[in-house]
Design a protein around this motif. Sequence first.
Motif, short mmCIF file in Angstrom:
data_model
loop_
_atom_site.label_atom_id
_atom_site.label_comp_id
_atom_site.label_asym_id
_atom_site.label_seq_id
_atom_site.Cartn_x
_atom_site.Cartn_y
_atom_site.Cartn_z
N ALA A 1 -10.28 50.95 29.00
CA ALA A 1 -9.92 49.83 28.75
C ALA A 1 -10.97 48.94 27.86
N ALA A 2 -12.29 49.26 28.21
CA ALA A 2 -13.17 48.57 27.35
C ALA A 2 -13.18 49.08 26.08
N ASN A 3 -13.07 50.42 25.79
CA ASN A 3 -12.89 50.96 24.55
C ASN A 3 -11.84 50.51 23.73
N THR A 4 -10.67 50.00 24.28
CA THR A 4 -9.66 49.37 23.60
C THR A 4 -9.94 47.99 23.18
N VAL B 1 -7.07 35.50 14.93
CA VAL B 1 -7.70 35.15 15.86
C VAL B 1 -6.37 35.31 17.18
N PHE B 2 -5.44 34.63 16.73
CA PHE B 2 -4.08 34.64 17.81
C PHE B 2 -3.72 36.12 18.02
N VAL B 3 -3.62 36.71 16.78
CA VAL B 3 -3.06 38.21 16.89
C VAL B 3 -4.04 39.10 17.66
N TRP B 4 -5.46 38.87 17.82
CA TRP B 4 -6.27 39.52 18.44
C TRP B 4 -6.18 38.97 20.04
N ILE B 5 -5.76 37.90 20.32
CA ILE B 5 -5.78 37.46 21.62
C ILE B 5 -4.28 37.99 22.24
N ALA B 6 -3.28 38.12 21.34
CA ALA B 6 -2.36 38.75 21.68
C ALA B 6 -2.26 40.28 21.81
N LEU B 7 -3.07 40.79 21.04
CA LEU B 7 -3.28 42.36 21.38
C LEU B 7 -4.12 42.60 22.65
N LEU B 8 -5.10 41.62 23.15
CA LEU B 8 -5.93 41.70 24.50
C LEU B 8 -4.82 41.46 25.55
N CYS B 9 -3.92 40.45 25.35
CA CYS B 9 -3.07 40.26 26.53
C CYS B 9 -1.91 41.50 26.74
N LEU B 10 -1.50 42.00 25.35
CA LEU B 10 -0.82 43.10 25.71
C LEU B 10 -1.61 44.58 26.40
N THR B 11 -2.69 44.39 25.88
CA THR B 11 -3.74 45.42 26.82
C THR B 11 -3.65 45.05 28.23
N GLY B 12 -3.62 44.14 28.77
CA GLY B 12 -3.72 43.65 30.13
C GLY B 12 -2.49 44.01 30.78
N LEU B 13 -1.41 43.72 29.88
CA LEU B 13 0.11 43.95 30.25
C LEU B 13 0.33 45.72 30.50
N THR B 14 -0.31 46.37 29.48
CA THR B 14 0.01 47.83 29.67
C THR B 14 -0.72 48.48 30.77
N ILE C 1 -12.83 46.96 22.68
CA ILE C 1 -13.89 47.03 21.75
C ILE C 1 -13.17 47.22 20.14
N LEU C 2 -12.28 48.36 20.19
CA LEU C 2 -11.66 48.74 19.11
C LEU C 2 -10.94 47.51 18.42
N LEU C 3 -10.24 46.68 19.19
CA LEU C 3 -9.28 45.55 18.83
C LEU C 3 -10.03 44.75 18.29
N THR C 4 -11.39 44.42 18.89
CA THR C 4 -12.03 43.38 18.23
C THR C 4 -12.49 43.82 16.88
N SER C 5 -13.03 44.87 16.77
CA SER C 5 -13.78 45.70 15.88
C SER C 5 -12.31 45.39 14.38
N SER C 6 -11.18 45.49 14.82
CA SER C 6 -10.15 45.34 13.85
C SER C 6 -10.23 43.92 13.25
#
Lengths: 203, 94
Positions: free
Chosen positions: A61-64, B15-28, A66-71
Motif C-alpha cells: 500500500a505504501a508503494n501504491t 490534486v483532486f484526481v490524486w486524492i480520488a486515487l488515494l481514496c480508491l486505494t483505501g477502498l480496494t 508513493i507511485l500515485l504521488t509521483s504521478s
Amino acid sequence: MNETAHIEHRDYATAKLGMWLFLFTEILLFGGMFLVYAEYRQLNTADFHEAGREMNVFLGAANTVILLTSSLTMALAISAIKKGMKIRSLLFQAATVLLGLGFLVNKYFEWSDHIRKGLYPDSPVLLAMSHGKILFFGLYYVMTGIHALHVIIGLSVIVFMFALTLRGNISDTDYVKLENTGLFWHIVDIIWIYLFPLFYLIL
Amino acid sequence: MEENTSHHVATRTFVFVWIALLCLTGLTIKAAQMQMGEWSMVANIAIASVKASLVLWFFMHLKYEKRLFKLLLFVPIITISIIIVLTFFDIWYR
C-alpha cells in the motif's frame, strides 16, 4: 503558412502518437503476464490465496501511495514547464525521482525479507511447497521484477529530462520530450495499480 | 506551432484526481479485507480499472487529446480482452 515558419521542424502530434503506440506494446507485454496469472490462479485458487498471505500489505500500500504521488508530481512538472515555470518544473521532476527511488527502496526491503525467509525462485523452501505456491512466487518475482525494471528505466529518463530542462532544451515552446516521459511514467503507475491487488490483496 | 494544442490543466484538478486515487486505494484494501471470496477479486479489478482510467484521462491528458488517441487505446484493450476471454473459455469448458 510561409516557408520560414517551419525551419525547425517539429511534429508534435506524431511524437505523441509514436509514444502511445510504444505504450500499447507495453500494455500487451504486461497483458500477456496478467493472462498467465489469471489462468494459474483459476487453476490453483487455494494455493494462491495462501501464498498471498506472505505478502506485506502495508509495504504494498505504501508503494501504491508513493507511485500515485509521483504521478501527480510528474503531471505538475509538465504543466509547470508549459507555463514557462522552469524552477517549479525542475523541483517537481526532482520530487518524482525521489519518490521513484523510495519505491525501489521499499521493494528492496520487501524482496530481501522474502529471500531471508527462503522464498526465492528455485529455493529449497519454495520447491518443497505445493505447485500453486511455486507458480505464485514465480509470477510475483517476474511481474514485480519487470515492473521494477520499468521504474529504473523511467527514473533514468526523468534524470535525463531534468538535465535537458536545466539546459533549456525543454522549455515552454518545446516540451513534448517531457510529456512523453510523463506518459511512460504514468503507464508504469497504471501497471502497479493492477499488480497491487493481484499480489498483495488476495487474503 | 499551430498544431501544438497545449491545454492548461489547473493544479487543483490534478490534486483532486490524486486524492480520488488515494481514496480508491483505501477502498480496494477494505474490499479485500471483507473476505467476499471471488467477489473481492472482481471488486479489486473494477476499482483498479477506475484508478487506471483516472490516470489515463487526466494525468495522461487523454481528455484533452484528439479523438484518434482515445479510439486507438481501445485496440490494445480489446485485443487483451479477447485473448483473456477466449483463454478462459478453454479453462471453463474443457
